[in-house]
Design a protein around this motif. Structure first.
Motif, PDB file in Angstrom:
ATOM      1  N   TYR A   8       0.870  -1.146   0.017  1.00  0.00           N
ATOM      2  CA  TYR A   8       0.111  -0.065  -0.057  1.00  0.00           C
ATOM      3  C   TYR A   8       0.886   1.269   0.136  1.00  0.00           C
ATOM      4  N   GLY A   9       1.924   1.099  -0.908  1.00  0.00           N
ATOM      5  CA  GLY A   9       2.771   2.361  -1.299  1.00  0.00           C
ATOM      6  C   GLY A   9       2.094   3.457  -2.220  1.00  0.00           C
ATOM      7  N   LYS A  10       2.864   3.944  -2.921  1.00  0.00           N
ATOM      8  CA  LYS A  10       2.408   4.995  -4.035  1.00  0.00           C
ATOM      9  C   LYS A  10       1.488   4.176  -4.849  1.00  0.00           C
ATOM     10  N   MET A  11       1.900   3.204  -5.312  1.00  0.00           N
ATOM     11  CA  MET A  11       1.395   2.245  -6.403  1.00  0.00           C
ATOM     12  C   MET A  11       0.163   1.738  -6.098  1.00  0.00           C
ATOM     13  N   GLY A  12       0.027   1.188  -4.755  1.00  0.00           N
ATOM     14  CA  GLY A  12      -1.081   0.787  -4.066  1.00  0.00           C
ATOM     15  C   GLY A  12      -2.305   1.647  -4.166  1.00  0.00           C
ATOM     16  N   LYS A  13      -1.925   2.714  -3.652  1.00  0.00           N
ATOM     17  CA  LYS A  13      -3.027   3.939  -3.682  1.00  0.00           C
ATOM     18  C   LYS A  13      -3.464   4.296  -4.845  1.00  0.00           C
ATOM     19  N   VAL A  14      -2.682   4.221  -6.071  1.00  0.00           N
ATOM     20  CA  VAL A  14      -3.204   4.646  -7.441  1.00  0.00           C
ATOM     21  C   VAL A  14      -4.184   3.454  -7.945  1.00  0.00           C
ATOM     22  N   ILE A  15      -3.800   2.346  -7.499  1.00  0.00           N
ATOM     23  CA  ILE A  15      -4.578   1.056  -8.043  1.00  0.00           C
ATOM     24  C   ILE A  15      -5.859   1.196  -7.326  1.00  0.00           C
TER      25      ILE A  15
END
Length: 232
Positions: A8-15
């Motif tokens: 749930y880093g930057k990519m997880g939040k965009v997903i």
């Protein structure tokens, strides 16, 4: 569709944002030290974590009969083990070095060009990949996929980021603040050069592809790739 986000880093939040826009629900947002509580409620899991966490995340999904999409790179020496576990558990699993729809088209162009260039020995191929400074692995998984596809369709034997041996593809891996991802394949000769290039403008292309893959895998069994998702 109920989604578990493993990472749930930057990519997880965009997903997460794209999944919510498409009408899905997030039932687990797992950071590195969090438990898997809530995984059992998920219809599918999307893993964009770190190399050291990927195997545990994918295994937990397959052991819980939850289809899993993984875009984490840097752990591929264990890919066969995860594919075997998927088969044993009669699960569903997609790994992609890059889930961007544009990059997967770029993969196909790269393979086609490699076949065309295979007998033109006056051209030497090299690659450059540029990513943000937070990227942990080098070269990128995307660059490795591109290199392997060239190797499979030419006389090149391997790839290297340091001092390439004769028969290796040189990959120049650069880390620059704020760059989502740029990949260039160049065939250079004494008289000219041929170049194909993919430039990501943001992370949303990667995230959208991962969500599309998650939507596609529901109800399926087996080990797949983005080529299956896109019908390439």
């Amino acid at each position: 569709m109920k989604i578990a986000l493993l990472g749930y880093g930057k990519m997880g939040k965009v997903i997460e944002n794209i999944a919510l826009q498409r009408g899905h629900e997030i039932v687990l947002r797992k950071k590195s030290n969090d438990s898997f509580e809530g995984l059992e409620d998920a219809d599918v899991a999307i893993d964009f974590s770190i190399p050291d966490a990927a195997i545990g995340n994918i295994s937990a999904c397959l052991n819980s009969n939850v289809p899993v999409i993984s875009g984490t790179t840097g752990w591929l020496e264990h890919y066969h083990n995860m594919a075997q576990l998927c088969e044993e558990k009669k699960g569903a699993f997609i790994y992609g070095s890059n889930f961007s729809l544009g990059v997967n088209i770029f993969f196909e162009l790269n393979t086609y060009l490699a076949k065309m260039m295979a007998n033109l020995k006056q051209y030497k191929v090299s690659m450059e990949e540029v990513h943000h400074t937070q990227k942990l692995d080098a070269p990128s998984g995307t660059a490795i996929t591109l290199a392997k596809d060239i190797i499979n369709n030419s006389d090149y034997a391997g790839w290297a980021i340091g001092n390439p041996k004769e028969g290796d593809i040189f990959i120049d891996a650069k880390r620059v603040e704020g760059v989502p991802g740029t990949h260039t394949v160049t065939y250079n000769s004494e008289v000219d050069a041929i170049e194909i290039k993919h430039t990501a403008h943001n992370r949303e292309g990667f995230a959208l592809g991962a969500v599309i893959a998650a939507e596609w895998i529901i109800g399926k069994q087996g080990v797949y790739s983005m080529k299956d998702v896109l019908g390439l």
